[in-house]
Design a protein around this motif. Structure first.
Motif, PDB file in Angstrom:
ATOM      1  N   VAL A 164       0.853  -1.192   0.000  1.00  0.00           N
ATOM      2  CA  VAL A 164       0.000   0.000   0.000  1.00  0.00           C
ATOM      3  C   VAL A 164       0.889   1.241   0.000  1.00  0.00           C
ATOM      4  CG1 VAL A 164      -1.775   1.291   1.240  1.00  0.00           C
ATOM      5  CG2 VAL A 164      -1.838  -1.204   1.242  1.00  0.00           C
ATOM      6  N   ALA A 165       0.577   2.201  -0.839  1.00  0.00           N
ATOM      7  CA  ALA A 165       1.353   3.442  -0.895  1.00  0.00           C
ATOM      8  C   ALA A 165       1.106   4.284   0.355  1.00  0.00           C
ATOM      9  CB  ALA A 165       0.985   4.238  -2.137  1.00  0.00           C
ATOM     10  N   PRO A 166       2.145   4.902   0.926  1.00  0.00           N
ATOM     11  CA  PRO A 166       1.943   5.801   2.068  1.00  0.00           C
ATOM     12  C   PRO A 166       1.104   7.019   1.667  1.00  0.00           C
ATOM     13  CG  PRO A 166       4.261   5.198   1.810  1.00  0.00           C
ATOM     14  CD  PRO A 166       3.560   4.762   0.565  1.00  0.00           C
ATOM     15  N   THR A 167       0.529   7.678   2.648  1.00  0.00           N
ATOM     16  CA  THR A 167      -0.147   8.950   2.408  1.00  0.00           C
ATOM     17  C   THR A 167       0.818  10.090   2.722  1.00  0.00           C
ATOM     18  OG1 THR A 167      -1.057   8.945   4.657  1.00  0.00           O
ATOM     19  CG2 THR A 167      -2.428   8.011   2.906  1.00  0.00           C
ATOM     20  N   LEU A 168       0.484  11.294   2.266  1.00  0.00           N
ATOM     21  CA  LEU A 168       1.391  12.438   2.378  1.00  0.00           C
ATOM     22  C   LEU A 168       0.672  13.638   2.980  1.00  0.00           C
ATOM     23  CD1 LEU A 168       4.006  14.027   1.736  1.00  0.00           C
ATOM     24  CD2 LEU A 168       3.126  14.356  -0.583  1.00  0.00           C
ATOM     25  N   THR A 169       1.335  14.293   3.938  1.00  0.00           N
ATOM     26  CA  THR A 169       0.843  15.551   4.521  1.00  0.00           C
ATOM     27  C   THR A 169       1.859  16.645   4.218  1.00  0.00           C
ATOM     28  OG1 THR A 169      -0.277  14.365   6.320  1.00  0.00           O
ATOM     29  CG2 THR A 169       0.132  16.720   6.630  1.00  0.00           C
ATOM     30  N   ILE A 170       1.387  17.787   3.691  1.00  0.00           N
ATOM     31  CA  ILE A 170       2.264  18.894   3.314  1.00  0.00           C
ATOM     32  C   ILE A 170       1.921  20.108   4.175  1.00  0.00           C
ATOM     33  CG2 ILE A 170       3.111  20.331   1.424  1.00  0.00           C
ATOM     34  CD1 ILE A 170       2.023  18.258  -0.529  1.00  0.00           C
ATOM     35  N   THR A 171       2.931  20.700   4.818  1.00  0.00           N
ATOM     36  CA  THR A 171       2.733  21.897   5.640  1.00  0.00           C
ATOM     37  C   THR A 171       3.801  22.934   5.310  1.00  0.00           C
ATOM     38  OG1 THR A 171       4.005  20.848   7.429  1.00  0.00           O
ATOM     39  CG2 THR A 171       1.604  20.699   7.555  1.00  0.00           C
ATOM     40  N   SER A 172       3.587  24.164   5.815  1.00  0.00           N
ATOM     41  CA  SER A 172       4.487  25.281   5.512  1.00  0.00           C
ATOM     42  C   SER A 172       4.915  25.972   6.793  1.00  0.00           C
ATOM     43  CB  SER A 172       3.772  26.279   4.593  1.00  0.00           C
ATOM     44  OG  SER A 172       4.435  27.521   4.567  1.00  0.00           O
ATOM     45  N   SER A 173       6.109  26.561   6.756  1.00  0.00           N
ATOM     46  CA  SER A 173       6.603  27.317   7.901  1.00  0.00           C
ATOM     47  C   SER A 173       6.153  28.773   7.859  1.00  0.00           C
ATOM     48  CB  SER A 173       8.144  27.278   7.929  1.00  0.00           C
ATOM     49  OG  SER A 173       8.678  27.989   6.813  1.00  0.00           O
ATOM     50  N   ALA A 174       5.438  29.180   6.810  1.00  0.00           N
ATOM     51  CA  ALA A 174       5.143  30.602   6.596  1.00  0.00           C
ATOM     52  C   ALA A 174       3.904  31.103   7.321  1.00  0.00           C
ATOM     53  CB  ALA A 174       4.988  30.873   5.103  1.00  0.00           C
TER      54      ALA A 174
ATOM     55  N   PHE B  35       6.535  32.740  11.287  1.00  0.00           N
ATOM     56  CA  PHE B  35       7.457  31.672  10.890  1.00  0.00           C
ATOM     57  C   PHE B  35       7.184  30.442  11.750  1.00  0.00           C
ATOM     58  CE2 PHE B  35       9.382  35.629   9.720  1.00  0.00           C
ATOM     59  CZ  PHE B  35       9.976  35.390   8.493  1.00  0.00           C
ATOM     60  N   GLY B  36       7.157  29.274  11.103  1.00  0.00           N
ATOM     61  CA  GLY B  36       6.892  28.037  11.819  1.00  0.00           C
ATOM     62  C   GLY B  36       8.138  27.182  11.976  1.00  0.00           C
ATOM     63  N   PHE B  37       8.238  26.503  13.106  1.00  0.00           N
ATOM     64  CA  PHE B  37       9.374  25.625  13.394  1.00  0.00           C
ATOM     65  C   PHE B  37       8.846  24.303  13.939  1.00  0.00           C
ATOM     66  CE2 PHE B  37      10.571  30.054  14.027  1.00  0.00           C
ATOM     67  CZ  PHE B  37      11.676  30.181  13.183  1.00  0.00           C
ATOM     68  N   TRP B  38       9.237  23.184  13.303  1.00  0.00           N
ATOM     69  CA  TRP B  38       8.731  21.897  13.710  1.00  0.00           C
ATOM     70  C   TRP B  38       9.505  21.360  14.915  1.00  0.00           C
ATOM     71  CZ3 TRP B  38       8.919  23.308   8.568  1.00  0.00           C
ATOM     72  CH2 TRP B  38       7.696  23.264   7.890  1.00  0.00           C
TER      73      TRP B  38
ATOM     74  N   ASP C 198      13.017  24.422   0.584  1.00  0.00           N
ATOM     75  CA  ASP C 198      12.785  25.866   0.708  1.00  0.00           C
ATOM     76  C   ASP C 198      12.201  26.401  -0.592  1.00  0.00           C
ATOM     77  OD1 ASP C 198      13.783  25.814   3.262  1.00  0.00           O
ATOM     78  OD2 ASP C 198      15.807  26.430   2.682  1.00  0.00           O
ATOM     79  N   ILE C 199      11.177  27.240  -0.457  1.00  0.00           N
ATOM     80  CA  ILE C 199      10.467  27.795  -1.604  1.00  0.00           C
ATOM     81  C   ILE C 199      10.514  29.322  -1.545  1.00  0.00           C
ATOM     82  CG2 ILE C 199       8.263  27.955  -2.816  1.00  0.00           C
ATOM     83  CD1 ILE C 199       9.518  25.183  -2.922  1.00  0.00           C
ATOM     84  N   GLU C 200      10.801  29.947  -2.675  1.00  0.00           N
ATOM     85  CA  GLU C 200      10.817  31.405  -2.776  1.00  0.00           C
ATOM     86  C   GLU C 200       9.644  31.870  -3.636  1.00  0.00           C
ATOM     87  OE1 GLU C 200      13.720  35.110  -4.179  1.00  0.00           O
ATOM     88  OE2 GLU C 200      14.358  33.023  -4.465  1.00  0.00           O
TER      89      GLU C 200
ATOM     90  N   VAL D 181      11.292  33.739   1.535  1.00  0.00           N
ATOM     91  CA  VAL D 181      11.548  32.298   1.441  1.00  0.00           C
ATOM     92  C   VAL D 181      10.952  31.580   2.657  1.00  0.00           C
ATOM     93  CG1 VAL D 181      13.351  30.540   1.400  1.00  0.00           C
ATOM     94  CG2 VAL D 181      13.639  32.651   0.084  1.00  0.00           C
ATOM     95  N   PHE D 182      10.304  30.451   2.408  1.00  0.00           N
ATOM     96  CA  PHE D 182       9.740  29.651   3.503  1.00  0.00           C
ATOM     97  C   PHE D 182      10.019  28.183   3.230  1.00  0.00           C
ATOM     98  CE2 PHE D 182       6.483  30.155   0.292  1.00  0.00           C
ATOM     99  CZ  PHE D 182       5.907  28.902   0.180  1.00  0.00           C
ATOM    100  N   THR D 183       9.822  27.357   4.255  1.00  0.00           N
ATOM    101  CA  THR D 183      10.104  25.922   4.167  1.00  0.00           C
ATOM    102  C   THR D 183       8.816  25.129   4.048  1.00  0.00           C
ATOM    103  OG1 THR D 183      12.125  26.156   5.487  1.00  0.00           O
ATOM    104  CG2 THR D 183      11.180  23.944   5.317  1.00  0.00           C
TER     105      THR D 183
END
Length: 263
Positions: A54-64, A257-260, A115-117, A71-73
């Protein structure tokens, strides 16, 4: 004449019976299988049921936070380990910005960041899409059949006289306890910046230290709790909280700004 054979037990007589050749039962392959099945045999005691991959699922989050201004992560977190990416990084498409070269990182078998600009002197919504077939489970047998998308609002249209700020953690990867955040302004804000100008979510701040006219550090402490708890600590500079010495203008927007962390 010989008397009848007797055993040692009283009142029991053993009669001679004519000998018969042993009987043989001839079975074909199907007959053997049927007989074994009827007797509960034919299978290995150590047989393990085959479980489909079974393929894993994916969660996407941002530090912005709610609005990115620089630029944010972006963080990709899978529900289970994934196979190595053929190109060395997770493939995705971007609208409204670009990937910072060389910024894709693996933090574990399930967590990756990049990192995304966002586009300069622009405002809108950045869209990141991970296409179907971009990743697979650790065995490489089951790939994702659906795409995953993430949207981030951004605004990079600000005058040079408006105070802006960037924050970066001194910790590589998830923080496991108190960590230092480096704060850098584009302009000298004098003595207008204090600890009270920071709003924190899922964390507390202390020990604000001024290093120069534009750089500071602050100690951020994530919440304590159940071991293995993962979350996003947000540090936000409130709108209108600092004033540039050169222009006398206060920051016209908030900066988050977010920090995990992982406790």
């Amino acid at each position: 004449m010989n008397s009848p054979a007797r055993n040692s037990l009283p009142n029991t007589v053993l009669h001679d019976t004519p000998s018969q050749p042993p009987r043989r039962l001839l079975l074909g392959a199907l007959g053997v299988s049927a007989l074994l099945a009827a007797c509960g045999g034919g299978g290995s005691a150590d047989a393990v049921p085959v479980v489909p991959a079974v393929a894993p699922t994916l969660t996407i989050t941002s530090s912005a936070g709610a609005l990115a201004g620089s630029v944010f992560t972006v963080r990709f977190e899978f529900s289970a380990p994934v196979a190595a990416f053929p190109s060395g990084s997770l493939p995705f498409a971007l609208q409204g910005g670009k990937q910072v070269a060389g910024s894709f990182k693996s933090l574990s078998a399930t967590v990756f960041t990049v990192d995304i600009e966002p586009n300069s002197q622009s405002t809108g919504t950045l869209l990141l899409t991970v296409p179907a077939g971009a990743f697979a489970d650790a065995t490489g047998k089951a790939s994702n059949t659906v795409p995953y998308s993430f949207a981030q609002a951004y605004n990079t249209v600000l005058p040079d006289t408006d105070p802006r700020v960037e924050m970066k953690s001194a910790v590589a990867g998830d923080a496991t306890g108190p960590f230092t955040v480096n704060i850098t302004f584009n302009l000298d804000v004098g003595d207008s910046f204090t600890l009270a100008d920071l709003k924190l979510t899922s964390a507390t701040a202390s020990a604000l230290t001024k290093l120069s006219a534009t750089t500071y550090t602050v100690l951020v402490t994530p919440p304590t709790g159940t071991a293995g708890n993962t979350g996003l600590a947000i540090v936000e500079l409130l709108q209108g909280s600092v004033t540039a010495v050169s222009s006398g203008l206060a920051n016209s927007r908030s900066w988050g700004f977010g920090f995990w962390y992982r406790t």
